[in-house]
Design an enzyme around this catalytic site. Structure first.
Site, PDB file in Angstrom:
ATOM      1  N   HIS A 135      -9.449   0.973   5.283  1.00 10.89           N
ATOM      2  CA  HIS A 135      -8.147   1.259   5.896  1.00 10.89           C
ATOM      3  C   HIS A 135      -8.333   2.232   7.056  1.00 10.89           C
ATOM      4  O   HIS A 135      -9.141   3.149   6.977  1.00 10.89           O
ATOM      5  CB  HIS A 135      -7.185   1.840   4.851  1.00 10.89           C
ATOM      6  CG  HIS A 135      -5.773   1.841   5.340  1.00 10.89           C
ATOM      7  ND1 HIS A 135      -5.306   2.785   6.211  1.00 10.89           N
ATOM      8  CD2 HIS A 135      -4.755   0.983   5.128  1.00 10.89           C
ATOM      9  CE1 HIS A 135      -4.039   2.510   6.511  1.00 10.89           C
ATOM     10  NE2 HIS A 135      -3.684   1.420   5.860  1.00 10.89           N
ATOM     11  N   SER A 154       3.709  -2.044  10.248  1.00  9.60           N
ATOM     12  CA  SER A 154       5.163  -2.113  10.446  1.00  9.60           C
ATOM     13  C   SER A 154       5.770  -3.447  10.025  1.00  9.60           C
ATOM     14  O   SER A 154       6.732  -3.916  10.628  1.00  9.60           O
ATOM     15  CB  SER A 154       5.536  -1.766  11.892  1.00  9.60           C
ATOM     16  OG  SER A 154       5.156  -0.428  12.181  1.00  9.60           O
ATOM     17  N   GLY A 187       2.827   2.303  10.749  1.00 10.17           N
ATOM     18  CA  GLY A 187       3.773   3.400  10.602  1.00 10.17           C
ATOM     19  C   GLY A 187       4.533   3.734  11.871  1.00 10.17           C
ATOM     20  O   GLY A 187       5.160   4.784  11.973  1.00 10.17           O
ATOM     21  N   ASN A 191       0.882  -1.170   0.000  1.00 11.07           N
ATOM     22  CA  ASN A 191       0.000   0.000   0.000  1.00 11.07           C
ATOM     23  C   ASN A 191       0.917   1.217   0.000  1.00 11.07           C
ATOM     24  O   ASN A 191       1.513   1.551   1.018  1.00 11.07           O
ATOM     25  CB  ASN A 191      -0.888  -0.025   1.251  1.00 11.07           C
ATOM     26  CG  ASN A 191      -1.719   1.242   1.386  1.00 11.07           C
ATOM     27  OD1 ASN A 191      -1.735   2.083   0.480  1.00 11.07           O
ATOM     28  ND2 ASN A 191      -2.396   1.390   2.513  1.00 11.07           N
ATOM     29  N   GLU A 232      -5.066  -4.899  10.565  1.00 10.71           N
ATOM     30  CA  GLU A 232      -4.073  -3.841  10.747  1.00 10.71           C
ATOM     31  C   GLU A 232      -4.331  -3.091  12.048  1.00 10.71           C
ATOM     32  O   GLU A 232      -5.115  -2.125  12.075  1.00 10.71           O
ATOM     33  CB  GLU A 232      -4.128  -2.851   9.576  1.00 10.71           C
ATOM     34  CG  GLU A 232      -3.798  -3.461   8.238  1.00 10.71           C
ATOM     35  CD  GLU A 232      -3.231  -2.428   7.265  1.00 10.71           C
ATOM     36  OE1 GLU A 232      -2.170  -2.706   6.696  1.00 10.71           O
ATOM     37  OE2 GLU A 232      -3.816  -1.343   7.111  1.00 10.71           O
ATOM     38  N   GLY A 249       5.127   1.336   4.549  1.00 15.76           N
ATOM     39  CA  GLY A 249       6.449   1.932   4.368  1.00 15.76           C
ATOM     40  C   GLY A 249       7.462   1.039   3.655  1.00 15.76           C
ATOM     41  O   GLY A 249       8.166   1.485   2.743  1.00 15.76           O
ATOM     42  N   GLU A 307      -6.682   4.648   8.019  1.00 18.21           N
ATOM     43  CA  GLU A 307      -6.477   6.066   7.698  1.00 18.21           C
ATOM     44  C   GLU A 307      -7.743   6.654   7.074  1.00 18.21           C
ATOM     45  O   GLU A 307      -8.074   7.822   7.308  1.00 18.21           O
ATOM     46  CB  GLU A 307      -5.250   6.220   6.784  1.00 18.21           C
ATOM     47  CG  GLU A 307      -3.970   5.976   7.594  1.00 18.21           C
ATOM     48  CD  GLU A 307      -2.806   5.412   6.800  1.00 18.21           C
ATOM     49  OE1 GLU A 307      -2.789   5.514   5.568  1.00 18.21           O
ATOM     50  OE2 GLU A 307      -1.900   4.835   7.449  1.00 18.21           O
ATOM     51  N   LYS A 347       0.170   4.259  -0.274  1.00 17.66           N
ATOM     52  CA  LYS A 347      -0.409   5.468   0.345  1.00 17.66           C
ATOM     53  C   LYS A 347      -0.128   6.684  -0.536  1.00 17.66           C
ATOM     54  O   LYS A 347      -0.034   6.538  -1.762  1.00 17.66           O
ATOM     55  CB  LYS A 347       0.108   5.628   1.782  1.00 17.66           C
ATOM     56  CG  LYS A 347      -0.117   4.347   2.609  1.00 17.66           C
ATOM     57  CD  LYS A 347       0.128   4.495   4.079  1.00 17.66           C
ATOM     58  CE  LYS A 347      -0.107   3.153   4.762  1.00 17.66           C
ATOM     59  NZ  LYS A 347       0.059   3.232   6.209  1.00 17.66           N
TER      60      LYS A 347
HETATM   61  P1  13P Z   1       3.194   0.418   7.572  1.00 16.82           P
HETATM   62  O1  13P Z   1       3.686  -0.879   6.964  1.00 16.82           O
HETATM   63  O2  13P Z   1       3.935   1.608   7.061  1.00 16.82           O
HETATM   64  O3  13P Z   1       3.106   0.328   9.055  1.00 16.82           O
HETATM   65  O4  13P Z   1       1.682   0.616   7.039  1.00 16.82           O
HETATM   66  C1  13P Z   1       0.793  -0.421   7.168  1.00 16.82           C
HETATM   67  C2  13P Z   1      -0.419  -0.093   6.406  1.00 16.82           C
HETATM   68  O5  13P Z   1      -1.198   0.763   6.789  1.00 16.82           O
HETATM   69  C3  13P Z   1      -0.671  -0.826   5.170  1.00 16.82           C
HETATM   70  O6  13P Z   1      -1.958  -0.611   4.703  1.00 16.82           O
END
Ligand code: 13P
Length: 253
Positions: free
Chosen positions: A96, A214, A174, A10, A168, A236, A98, A12
């Protein structure tokens, strides 16, 4: 049953056109003509067409990070499922954290989006997860159960073959603080049993449940070694080919 591992990146709101294309090309090269896992890249919507072009003929799929539930109309700034499909998307993320937390997307809206994605012929990765406060209050299972029931409770059984769930935990996204394999494994087991109750045992058994939060080159192997963890949704670490390669390699089990 052995479920085929499913690793997705992802991206983002990151990368530019050139780096998205270069990264997709590198992933394509690494995965090759066939791999013992599925792989998808959830690109920013404006780069989906360019990434789809790079991935044409490859088993790696491109997806969108967001869609609207309506087919067309006065929804400034939004994109429909048909539009995403039209430019090459094979899959969409819905739910998600976010989107839930930063953009106020509530369960009822997410249910409509999930239905639109599946009705529109795309695959779905539906995300659930608790906040740190919810975990500390002992509410993890209640939270993910509500998210799943309200999000996917109305799906017909036949749609579930195109669904993956991503667990998640919000506190792990993150932050560099991943859920331990045991913590993730517990929730995956809970979610699979829940789908067994919501749908049926065969659907639950076949369902891929990804872990996200993460995931890194360093921890992917131990997370993916847990029997109920069928893949990863990677933020990330999906932005760099070195770390994404290592995570993909960890899915060769
Ligand atoms: P990270 O791997 O950066 O923690 O993000 C996870 C995520 O939200 C994937 O959708």
């Amino acid at each position: 049953m052995t479920r085929r591992p499913y690793v997705a990146g992802n991206w983002k709101m990151n990368l530019d056109r050139a780096s998205a294309v270069a990264l997709a090309r590198a992933v394509r090269e690494h995965v090759g003509a066939q791999a013992p896992y599925d792989c998808a890249l959830f690109a920013p919507a404006v780069y989906v067409a360019a990434v789809a072009e790079v991935l044409a003929g490859s088993p790696v799929k491109v997806g969108v990070q967001n869609v609207h539930d309506m087919a067309s109309g006065a929804y400034t700034g939004e994109i429909s499922v048909a539009m995403a499909k039209d430019v090459g998307a094979a899959s969409a993320l819905v739910g998600h954290s976010e989107r839930r937390a930063l953009f106020g997307e509530a369960d009822a809206f997410l249910a409509k989006k999930a239905k639109a994605v599946l009705d529109g012929g795309l695959e779905l990765v539906f995300c659930v997860g608790e906040t740190l406060a919810e975990r500390e209050a002992g509410r993890t299972e209640a939270v993910v159960e509500t998210q799943l029931r309200l999000g996917l409770g109305a799906l017909p059984r036949t749609d579930w073959t195109r669904v993956a769930i991503a667990y998640e935990p919000v506190w792990a996204i993150g932050t560099g603080r991943n859920a331990t394999p045991a913590q993730a494994g517990e929730v995956h087991t809970f979610l699979r049993a829940l789908v067994g109750k919501m749908v049926d045992a065969a659907t639950a058994e076949a369902l891929r449940i990804q872990y996200g939060g993460s995931v890194s080159a360093a921890n992917a192997a131990e997370l993916l070694a847990v029997p109920g963890i069928d893949g990863a949704l990677v933020g990330g670490a999906s932005l760099k080919i070195e770390s994404l390669r290592a995570i993909l390699d960890a899915a060769r089990r």
